[in-house]
Design a protein around this motif. Structure first.
Motif, PDB file in Angstrom:
ATOM      1  N   ASP A   1      46.434   9.687 -10.128  1.00  0.00           N
ATOM      2  CA  ASP A   1      45.072  10.214 -10.393  1.00  0.00           C
ATOM      3  C   ASP A   1      44.440   9.726 -11.679  1.00  0.00           C
ATOM      4  O   ASP A   1      43.427  10.247 -12.202  1.00  0.00           O
ATOM      5  CB  ASP A   1      45.378  11.549 -10.547  1.00  0.00           C
ATOM      6  CG  ASP A   1      45.829  12.481  -9.295  1.00  0.00           C
ATOM      7  OD1 ASP A   1      45.278  11.992  -8.246  1.00  0.00           O
ATOM      8  OD2 ASP A   1      46.431  13.435  -9.326  1.00  0.00           O
TER       9      ASP A   1
ATOM     10  N   ARG B   1      46.117   9.686 -14.779  1.00  0.00           N
ATOM     11  CA  ARG B   1      46.644  10.162 -15.749  1.00  0.00           C
ATOM     12  C   ARG B   1      47.194   9.372 -16.840  1.00  0.00           C
ATOM     13  O   ARG B   1      47.847   8.698 -16.601  1.00  0.00           O
ATOM     14  CB  ARG B   1      47.315  11.415 -15.497  1.00  0.00           C
ATOM     15  CG  ARG B   1      46.592  12.503 -14.549  1.00  0.00           C
ATOM     16  CD  ARG B   1      47.533  13.758 -14.061  1.00  0.00           C
ATOM     17  NE  ARG B   1      46.659  14.539 -13.273  1.00  0.00           N
ATOM     18  CZ  ARG B   1      47.253  15.723 -12.782  1.00  0.00           C
ATOM     19  NH1 ARG B   1      48.500  15.904 -12.704  1.00  0.00           N
ATOM     20  NH2 ARG B   1      46.428  16.451 -12.095  1.00  0.00           N
TER      21      ARG B   1
ATOM     22  N   PHE C   1      47.664   6.519  -0.226  1.00  0.00           N
ATOM     23  CA  PHE C   1      46.821   7.231  -0.707  1.00  0.00           C
ATOM     24  C   PHE C   1      46.329   8.309   0.574  1.00  0.00           C
ATOM     25  O   PHE C   1      46.280   9.313   0.530  1.00  0.00           O
ATOM     26  CB  PHE C   1      45.574   6.889  -1.357  1.00  0.00           C
ATOM     27  CG  PHE C   1      45.596   6.348  -2.723  1.00  0.00           C
ATOM     28  CD1 PHE C   1      46.387   7.224  -3.516  1.00  0.00           C
ATOM     29  CD2 PHE C   1      45.359   5.016  -3.050  1.00  0.00           C
ATOM     30  CE1 PHE C   1      46.532   6.614  -5.098  1.00  0.00           C
ATOM     31  CE2 PHE C   1      45.371   4.627  -4.265  1.00  0.00           C
ATOM     32  CZ  PHE C   1      46.130   5.344  -5.435  1.00  0.00           C
TER      33      PHE C   1
ATOM     34  N   SER D   1      43.090  19.180  -2.259  1.00  0.00           N
ATOM     35  CA  SER D   1      43.742  19.152  -3.527  1.00  0.00           C
ATOM     36  C   SER D   1      43.437  20.787  -4.000  1.00  0.00           C
ATOM     37  O   SER D   1      42.722  21.573  -3.367  1.00  0.00           O
ATOM     38  CB  SER D   1      42.678  18.161  -4.452  1.00  0.00           C
ATOM     39  OG  SER D   1      41.348  18.558  -4.463  1.00  0.00           O
TER      40      SER D   1
END
Length: 63
Positions: free
Chosen positions: A3, A5, A50, A60
């Motif tokens: 993602d 992060r 993915f 999500s």
């Protein structure tokens, strides 16, 4: 990591220190045989990881 992060953000999500998350990220990169998060993402895309991950976990949390 997928993602985008940071180590600090990953650590906060997993309730571990950002440095510890960084060690785990480094280990993942080594096991994948890549040298960066970008290469890891490209490899995951080529392997269609993915697509599988989305199927496995469903929508999500933000939806």
């Amino acid at each position: 990591m997928a993602d985008g992060r940071s180590n600090r953000q990953i650590g906060a999500e997993l309730f571990i220190a950002g440095k510890t998350a960084g060690v785990h990220v480094s280990n993942i990169l080594t096991k994948l045989g890549v040298s960066s998060r970008t290469e890891a993402a490209a490899l995951a895309h080529r392997l269609r990881l993915f697509d599988r991950a989305v199927e496995d976990i469903g929508p999500s949390r933000t939806e």
